[in-house]
Motif scaffolding. Sequence first.
Motif, short mmCIF file in Angstrom:
data_model
loop_
_atom_site.label_atom_id
_atom_site.label_comp_id
_atom_site.label_asym_id
_atom_site.label_seq_id
_atom_site.Cartn_x
_atom_site.Cartn_y
_atom_site.Cartn_z
N UNK A 194 -14.91 114.66 -6.99
CA UNK A 194 -13.98 114.95 -6.13
C UNK A 194 -13.18 114.16 -5.52
N UNK A 195 -11.66 114.37 -5.73
CA UNK A 195 -10.92 113.44 -5.13
C UNK A 195 -10.91 113.37 -3.66
N UNK A 196 -10.19 112.59 -2.82
CA UNK A 196 -10.32 112.85 -1.41
C UNK A 196 -9.92 114.12 -0.99
N UNK A 197 -8.66 114.64 -1.29
CA UNK A 197 -8.28 115.95 -1.10
C UNK A 197 -9.21 116.92 -1.42
N UNK A 198 -9.90 116.95 -2.58
CA UNK A 198 -10.80 118.14 -2.84
C UNK A 198 -11.94 118.18 -1.92
N UNK A 199 -12.45 116.90 -1.84
CA UNK A 199 -13.90 116.87 -0.84
C UNK A 199 -13.41 117.40 0.54
N UNK A 204 -14.99 122.43 4.58
CA UNK A 204 -14.61 123.61 5.55
C UNK A 204 -15.59 124.95 5.05
N UNK A 205 -16.40 124.42 3.99
CA UNK A 205 -17.27 125.63 3.37
C UNK A 205 -18.06 126.17 4.25
N UNK A 206 -18.07 127.62 4.06
CA UNK A 206 -19.04 128.37 5.00
C UNK A 206 -20.60 128.05 4.84
N UNK A 207 -20.97 127.26 3.75
CA UNK A 207 -22.48 127.17 3.69
C UNK A 207 -22.73 125.80 4.20
N UNK A 208 -23.63 125.65 5.56
CA UNK A 208 -23.89 124.66 6.02
C UNK A 208 -24.69 123.74 5.65
N UNK A 301 -19.19 120.99 11.59
CA UNK A 301 -19.35 122.41 12.10
C UNK A 301 -17.89 122.83 12.94
N UNK A 302 -17.11 122.07 13.27
CA UNK A 302 -16.16 122.33 14.47
C UNK A 302 -15.19 123.28 13.83
N UNK A 303 -14.64 122.94 12.49
CA UNK A 303 -13.64 123.60 11.70
C UNK A 303 -14.37 124.66 10.86
N UNK A 374 -3.04 120.95 -1.00
CA UNK A 374 -4.10 121.28 -1.95
C UNK A 374 -4.63 122.70 -1.41
N UNK A 375 -4.23 123.68 -2.28
CA UNK A 375 -4.51 124.94 -1.81
C UNK A 375 -5.85 125.58 -2.59
N UNK A 376 -6.90 125.92 -1.86
CA UNK A 376 -8.08 126.31 -2.18
C UNK A 376 -8.50 127.62 -1.91
N UNK A 377 -7.67 128.38 -0.97
CA UNK A 377 -7.84 129.88 -0.85
C UNK A 377 -8.45 130.00 0.70
N UNK A 378 -8.46 129.08 1.40
CA UNK A 378 -8.95 129.33 2.71
C UNK A 378 -7.39 129.88 3.78
N UNK A 379 -8.32 130.34 4.85
CA UNK A 379 -7.05 130.58 5.84
C UNK A 379 -6.73 129.52 6.40
N UNK A 380 -7.12 128.43 6.55
CA UNK A 380 -6.75 127.25 6.83
C UNK A 380 -5.69 126.83 6.06
N UNK A 381 -5.88 126.92 4.70
CA UNK A 381 -4.82 126.69 3.33
C UNK A 381 -3.47 127.31 3.89
#
Length: 598
Positions: A194-199, A204-208, A301-303, A374-381
Motif C-alpha cells: 500500500x502507498x501512503x494514500x491507500x494505507x 478507516x475500515x469498519x473492521x477494528x 477509532x475516532x473516524x 483517492x476514492x475508495x467508496x466511503x462516505x468520507x470520500x
Amino acid sequence: MKTPLPQVWNMDRIFAGGSASVEFAAFVEETDKLVAELARKLKGGEPPASKEGAWGLMEAVSLMQTILFRVRESESFVGCLAAANTADKKALQLDGRIKTQLAAYQSALTQLDRILKGIEDDVWQELKGTPEWDHIAFNLDERRTAAREKLPPEQEALAADLAVDGYHGWSSMYDTVVSHFAIHHEEDGKELKLSAGQAFNKLHTGDRKVRAELFRKWEEAWGEKADYCADALNRLGGFRLQLYRHRGWDSILKEPLSLCRMKPETLDAMWDAVSRSKEPVTRYLERKAQILGLDRLAWHDVSAPLGENAKHIPYDEGAKLIVEQFGRFSPKLAEFAQAALEEGWIEGEDRPGKRPGGFCTSFPLKQETRIFMTYSGTMDNVSTLAHELGHAYHQHVMNDMPALAQEYAMNVAETASTFAEMIVSDAALKLAEDKEEKIALLEQKIQNTVAFMMNIHARFIFETRFYEERKNGLVSVERLNELMLEAQKEAYCGMLSEYHPHFWASKLHFYITDVPFYNFPYTFGFLFSSGIYAQAQAEGEEFGERYVALLRDTGSMSVEHLAAKHLNVDLSKPDFWLQAIELSLKDIEEFLALTDPA
C-alpha cells in the motif's frame, strides 16, 4: 449525467505529454522571458511623483499579473503530475525548475515593492482610484504595506533565491520520503503493498482488528521515516525563524495571519469559542466508544465508521448524490460540478503510487481546475469530493477577475469547500431510509466537528510549541513525539486511549512552504461556512447569488471586512463563533438522542 465517469484526470487538455511535454517546456521558457522583461522594467525604477508619471509602473503591474497566471498554471501542472505518480522523477525535477522561476519572479517583485513603498501617500491615493487599478487597489495597498515591514529589496531577493534549494528544497525532500513509503498488508488472501494514500484510506475500515493492525504498521512505518521528516521539519522551521528575526518580526503568527488577512483578535476569539464548546464533543466520543464496545476510543477509532451502515458507495453514485444536492442549493453550482466530473477534472482512481490526501488546484489560463484524491467508496470520500468541488466552484466564479483579485487567502478558500460538504452531508441525512442509516450519516457529519475542533486544534497547539522550542535549536524526534502527544491530549481533552505520536511526520500540511501554519484556516473555514450555511438555510435559493458575491470578494478584503459586509457580524468577538459551533452541537444532540441505550 454521463456514466461511467472518468476517474483519471485529463492533463493533456492543459499540456499534452505529461512531464515530458514539449508544449509545457516551451511555456516555461516563455515565462522565463516575461520574468526577465519584468525585472528589466522595474530595475532602477523610481516611485512616480504623480499619477501622470505612473504609466510605466502600471504597465509593470499588468505584466506582473500576466506572469502570476502563468506561474500558477505551471505550479498546478507540475503539482498534479507529482501527486498522481510519486515515481515520476521528471515531475520532481520540473518542480525545482518552477521554484527557480518563481524565485526569479519574486526577486523582480522586490523591486516593485521598493517602488510602491516609496510613493507619496497623496499620489498613492490618486493611483488607487484609476480605472486600471480600481479592482486591484486592495491587493496593491496590501503589498505596499507588507513591503514596509520587510528587508531591503536586495536582501529579500537573496532570501527568495536561497529558499529554492533551502526552504523549498526541504519540502521537496518530504515528497521524496513519501514516495518511498509502503505498508505490506494482506487482504482477501492477497499480499498488497500500500502507498501512503491507500494505507490512509484503509485506516478507516469498519473492521477494528484490521484497523488496529494497520494503524500499528502506519505508526511503525512513519517511525522509520521519522529522522528524515524531523530533518525537514527542523530546517523549514529554522528558515522561517531566521527570516522573521532579520525582518524584525517577533511573532511566529505574523506571516500566517497576514496571509489570511486576519487579526490576532479574530484567531483568539475563534479558539476561545472552540475551547469553551468541547464538552458536548467529549460526550459524543464517549457514546461512540460505548457503541463500539470500548472503554475509550483509540486514535484510529475516532473516524471509524459505525456498524454495518458503512456501505460502499461507487464513484458514479457518490458523484450523482453531490450533483443532485448541489442543485437544491444552486443550479449553477450543480451544473459546474457535473461538467467537472464529466470532463475529466478529477483524479480519483484507487491505485498504488499516488500521494496521500486530497487537493484542488486551478489553471487560470485554461480556466479549469483539477481535483486530486483517492476514492475508495466511503462516505468520507464522497465528502472529500464535495469539499474539493467547492474549492473548484470558488475559483470558477472568479475566473473573469484580475489575477491579483483572485488571490484569496487559505482560510476563506476553505469556506467554499466546507460549505459544499455541508450541503451534501445534510442532504444525505434527509434521504436516510431508516434510523440506523441516519445514525451512520449523522456520525459521519460529526466527524468534521471533531476534526476541526480537536484534530486541527492539536496541530495548531503542536506547531505553536514546536516553534518556541525550535528557537533554541533542533528539536529531536523524541521531543517532537512528546509535543504531538501533549497537543493531542489537550485538544481531545484526554478522551483517547491511544494517540498518534508520529502524526507530525505523516501529515503533509506541516511541510508545505506556501502557507505556514497550515491548520487554523481549516477551522476558520469550517465555522465561517457554518455561519454562512445558517443564512443560506434561512433564505433558500435567493442566497445563491449573495453567496457568489461573497466568494468574489474573498480576494479583495480582510476577513473581518468580508464578514461585516456580507454577514453583518464581527469576527473579533466570540458571539459569531459560538453561534456557528451551535449548528454542530445540534448534530451531536441528535446523535446522542438516537443512540441513547435507555
